[in-house]
Design an enzyme around this catalytic site. Structure first.
Site, PDB file in Angstrom:
ATOM      1  N   ILE A  13       1.241  -7.979 -16.933  1.00 39.95           N
ATOM      2  CA  ILE A  13       1.977  -8.274 -15.699  1.00 39.95           C
ATOM      3  C   ILE A  13       3.266  -7.466 -15.695  1.00 39.95           C
ATOM      4  O   ILE A  13       4.181  -7.721 -16.478  1.00 39.95           O
ATOM      5  CB  ILE A  13       2.303  -9.777 -15.580  1.00 39.95           C
ATOM      6  CG1 ILE A  13       1.031 -10.619 -15.724  1.00 39.95           C
ATOM      7  CG2 ILE A  13       2.989 -10.069 -14.248  1.00 39.95           C
ATOM      8  CD1 ILE A  13       1.308 -12.113 -15.855  1.00 39.95           C
ATOM      9  N   ASP A 111       5.185  -5.207 -22.699  1.00 41.93           N
ATOM     10  CA  ASP A 111       4.426  -3.974 -22.502  1.00 41.93           C
ATOM     11  C   ASP A 111       4.823  -2.889 -23.496  1.00 41.93           C
ATOM     12  O   ASP A 111       3.968  -2.153 -24.010  1.00 41.93           O
ATOM     13  CB  ASP A 111       4.581  -3.473 -21.066  1.00 41.93           C
ATOM     14  CG  ASP A 111       6.039  -3.318 -20.636  1.00 41.93           C
ATOM     15  OD1 ASP A 111       6.944  -3.855 -21.308  1.00 41.93           O
ATOM     16  OD2 ASP A 111       6.274  -2.661 -19.607  1.00 41.93           O
ATOM     17  N   LEU A 112       6.122  -2.797 -23.809  1.00 40.17           N
ATOM     18  CA  LEU A 112       6.563  -1.782 -24.759  1.00 40.17           C
ATOM     19  C   LEU A 112       6.167  -2.148 -26.188  1.00 40.17           C
ATOM     20  O   LEU A 112       5.894  -1.267 -27.011  1.00 40.17           O
ATOM     21  CB  LEU A 112       8.069  -1.559 -24.646  1.00 40.17           C
ATOM     22  CG  LEU A 112       8.538  -0.929 -23.328  1.00 40.17           C
ATOM     23  CD1 LEU A 112      10.025  -0.600 -23.383  1.00 40.17           C
ATOM     24  CD2 LEU A 112       7.736   0.329 -23.014  1.00 40.17           C
ATOM     25  N   THR A 185      11.604  21.929   1.384  1.00 38.94           N
ATOM     26  CA  THR A 185      12.128  20.646   0.909  1.00 38.94           C
ATOM     27  C   THR A 185      11.044  19.777   0.277  1.00 38.94           C
ATOM     28  O   THR A 185      11.245  19.178  -0.789  1.00 38.94           O
ATOM     29  CB  THR A 185      12.786  19.871   2.069  1.00 38.94           C
ATOM     30  OG1 THR A 185      13.840  20.662   2.610  1.00 38.94           O
ATOM     31  CG2 THR A 185      13.366  18.549   1.576  1.00 38.94           C
TER      32      THR A 185
END
Length: 255
Positions: A13, A111-112, A185
């Site tokens: 999540i 998550d890390l 651009t």
């Protein structure tokens, strides 16, 4: 029921998106995967509809990683109701295959930590880079977490720029462009996205390499924005499911 093979349901999540995948217990390739925007107000009925695709599998294990703590109870109840199992959650007592000090263990996102777990399964000296809502990287030396780096994600920054620049609001930006030099651009913005991705990975790797000159340093790149990485100075592996695999490894290390 699909077959008698046991599967694990892995939930990641994130702040912007939620990814759910299932793996066979002994394999590293996802059997099925879904991705949808994270909704902080989601409920059991809504989640059940999304996860109904997994009902045909013999799911006997589950782990939920989340950087949105308030959603954990909803996922717990949904998974227990649908599959009659209680999902595992990462806590301060969770064991890893890498060393982590007390402070980052309390503060680093699930998550890390999962990315770290996957990284050390590849090599004891490794960096992991995730390109998503945020750009995040981790550096592990001799199976020990040295540190991390987090910056605002490319998509977030690009959306803010388009909001402010009236001439860009009706333009379509190709985030998959691999051009290094823009001629107008729009193509210049596309070039900027490409260079930011590659430049972040290149710089973080070089800083880690300076700290560990004599090692065979590996690099893992993952996340929804991990495409068109153009680096020729070192080898790297792109694995979109590295974080899910890391969660899976954490689960079986603790269960």
């Amino acid at each position: 029921m699909k077959n008698n093979q046991e599967y694990i349901l892995v939930v990641d999540i994130g702040n912007s998106y939620t990814k759910i995948g299932i793996f066979e217990k002994e394999k590293e390739n996802t059997t099925s995967i879904i991705l949808f925007p994270t909704d902080s107000e989601t409920n059991i009925a809504t989640l059940s509809k999304k996860m109904n695709v997994f009902k045909k599998y013999n799911i006997k294990h589950s782990i939920v990683g989340s950087v949105v703590p308030k959603l954990k109870p909803t996922y717990f109840k949904t998974i227990k109701k649908m599959f009659n199992i209680e999902p595992y959650y990462i806590s301060e007592t969770t064991k890893y295959s890498f060393l982590i000090d007390e402070s980052p263990n309390k503060e680093l996102g699930d998550d890390l930590k999962a990315l770290c777990e996957y990284c050390v399964s590849v090599n004891k000296n490794c960096i992991g880079i995730s390109f998503g809502t945020a750009i995040a990287s981790v550096y592990l030396k001799n199976n020990s977490l040295v540190g991390a780096s987090i910056a605002a994600g490319l998509g977030f920054g690009l959306n803010k720029l388009i909001e402010k620049a009236s001439l860009l609001k009706k333009s379509k930006i190709d985030k998959f462009s691999s051009d290094f030099f823009g001629t107008n651009t729009i193509s210049a913005l596309e070039s900027g996205i490409n260079n930011l991705r590659s430049g972040f990975a290149y710089n973080f790797y070089n800083q880690a390499k300076k700290d560990n000159l004599n090692s065979d340093l590996k690099c893992i790149i993952t996340g929804g924005e991990s495409y068109n990485i153009n680096i020729s100075s070192f080898e790297y592996e792109i694995n979109k499911e590295a974080i899910l695999l890391g969660f899976k490894k954490i689960y079986f290390l603790n269960n």
